[in-house]
Design a protein around this motif. Structure first.
Motif, short mmCIF file in Angstrom:
data_model
loop_
_atom_site.label_atom_id
_atom_site.label_comp_id
_atom_site.label_asym_id
_atom_site.label_seq_id
_atom_site.Cartn_x
_atom_site.Cartn_y
_atom_site.Cartn_z
N GLY A 74 0.77 -1.23 0.00
CA GLY A 74 0.00 0.00 0.00
C GLY A 74 0.81 1.28 0.00
N CYS A 332 -4.42 5.99 -0.51
CA CYS A 332 -4.19 4.55 -0.67
C CYS A 332 -4.70 4.10 -2.03
N TRP A 334 -4.39 0.39 -2.53
CA TRP A 334 -4.37 -1.07 -2.37
C TRP A 334 -5.74 -1.65 -2.72
N VAL A 388 -7.44 -0.41 3.40
CA VAL A 388 -6.68 0.66 4.08
C VAL A 388 -5.92 0.17 5.31
N PRO A 393 -0.74 2.92 4.25
CA PRO A 393 -1.67 3.88 4.85
C PRO A 393 -1.66 3.85 6.38
#
Length: 431
Positions: A74, A332, A334, A388, A393
């Motif tokens: 991330g 973020c 991801w 997250v 993050p």
């Protein structure tokens, strides 16, 4: 040689009275020393606060070190040329561990990840905490959280060396299980049905990396034949660390209950699964893993258990829409990574230009003026949280919590100057 012999005489001691409670005060107390907690403690100290960092384990580093996660996920946007989204201590880790060959940024399945040597990361965290002037307290279990007038006043903590009470102006819940929030009596969330599975990571050595199959080949073999070896999870991978004859293996799913007796049983079960995984590797890929052996088991890697009710509930729709919140404190990209099935997980990957944000409202505990949560226990629905809760993050959230409480001072974290906070966090919000 010393010329003074050691005095062998002893003295007898016993506790006759109530044990003395060791009392300490600080500006900000952080509970949990993983990626988010370490970031929060270091950033808070650098902002001029006196800081105490509390962790239940006898060492610092949280899951990043002790569960041997092995990858910073991330940190970047999707694609092979992704840009870095989180800075702060992330920059320092990449620089310092990169200089010693203990971190390598490599292409991942959907974006660049940073593979790291967990031993080196653990020492980095310890040294950075001490350099920042943070006071650590390890092996510390919260027994009670004292609350008055919407403020957490103090924590009562048990250690093997005696009871401790910590008073602070602000508190950061980086426990992963919302332990501070829960013990304080504020509302928390748990999964309504089912659960989110964790992983038992293991490190193996003495294998032939030149003959290691690619991730897709390995995952297909697990799916086709894993049941024959008693494997619960039907996918996974073994990723070798560049320059070392070790590989990180992630092929298990373990239950992560909050009941203490069940949790202890599942921790042992996770290692049983890891053992079956090694048998699978021995038999199915003998040229690569025929002589492999387990070097280390990580502590249980937990994804989600219990999390806070904040002033904003981050939703899956907001993540998919790449929402840019007015009170955004982190970015973020991801994927949505759902581990709700015993057999595997579900990916929802975003395009290269996708960036979603995390609002401060998802970190601020509803009903509390001086308590902020970070990491995997912020407020979101289960699917949104899956995107997250990774370490990139999490580092950004830790920095945001530190500066939010610094700006709040003796006031409320719900009423801070957002422009001032964003100015402090601009490296994690711009570019």
């Amino acid at each position: 040689m010393l010329d003074r012999p050691f005095d062998p005489e002893t003295r007898i001691v016993s506790r006759k009275d109530e044990p003395l409670v060791i009392e300490r005060e600080c500006d900000i107390c952080v509970v949990g020393s993983g990626a988010s907690g370490a970031s929060a403690a270091i950033e808070a100290a650098r902002a001029g606060n006196s800081v105490i960092l509390v962790d239940g384990l006898p060492s610092l580093g949280g899951q990043a070190v002790n569960s041997i996660i092995g990858m910073f996920c991330g940190l970047f946007t999707p694609g092979p040329d992704g840009t870095q989204l989180t800075h702060g201590i992330a920059d320092e880790i990449l620089h310092d561990l990169g200089a010693t060959g203990d971190v390598h940024v490599i292409p991942g399945g959907v974006m660049k990840v940073a593979m790291y040597n967990e031993v080196a990361l653990g020492r980095w965290v310890e040294k950075a905490i001490i350099r920042a002037g943070v006071k650590p307290l390890t092996g510390a279990i919260i027994r009670k959280v004292n609350v008055a007038d919407r403020r957490v006043v103090s924590l009562d903590i048990a250690t093997r060396h005696g009871d401790v009470r910590i008073r602070a102006n602000g508190f950061i819940d980086a426990s992963g299980d919302a332990a501070v929030t829960w013990q304080a009596g504020f509302d928390c969330r748990v999964q309504k049905t089912g659960q989110i599975y964790g992983s038992q990571m293991l490190i193996i050595e003495d294998f032939d990396d030149s003959k290691r199959p690619d991730w897709d080949t390995m995952a297909k073999r697990i799916f086709d034949k894993g049941l024959e070896y008693g494997m619960m999870r039907r996918d996974g991978f073994a990723a070798s660390f560049p320059g070392r004859n070790v590989a990180m293996v992630n092929m298990t799913h373990i239950e992560t209950p909050l009941d203490p007796f069940e949790a202890a049983e599942k921790q042992i079960d996770g290692k049983e699964q890891a053992d079956r995984t090694l048998t699978f590797l021995h038999k199915e890929f003998p040229e690569a893993f025929g002589n492999a052996r387990i070097r280390a088991y990580g502590l249980p890697g937990i994804r989600q258990t219990r999390w806070i009710v904040g002033t904003h509930h981050l939703t899956t729709e907001e993540v998919r829409a790449a929402t840019r919140f007015d009170d955004a404190i982190a970015r973020c990209s991801w994927p949505l990574e759902q581990h709700h099935n015993r057999e595997g997980y579900v990916w929802e990957v975003f395009p290269p230009d996708h960036v979603h944000t995390i609002p401060l409202g998802s970190l601020t505990v509803a009903g509390a003026d001086n308590l902020v949560a970070v990491g995997r226990c912020i407020d979101a629905d289960s699917t949104a949280l899956s995107s997250v809760r990774v370490m990139g993050p999490c580092i950004a959230m830790g920095a945001a919590a530190a500066h939010a409480l610094t700006l709040a001072g003796s006031g409320s974290v719900h009423q801070i100057d957002m422009a001032a906070l964003k100015n402090r966090l601009k490296a994690n919000l711009e570019g």
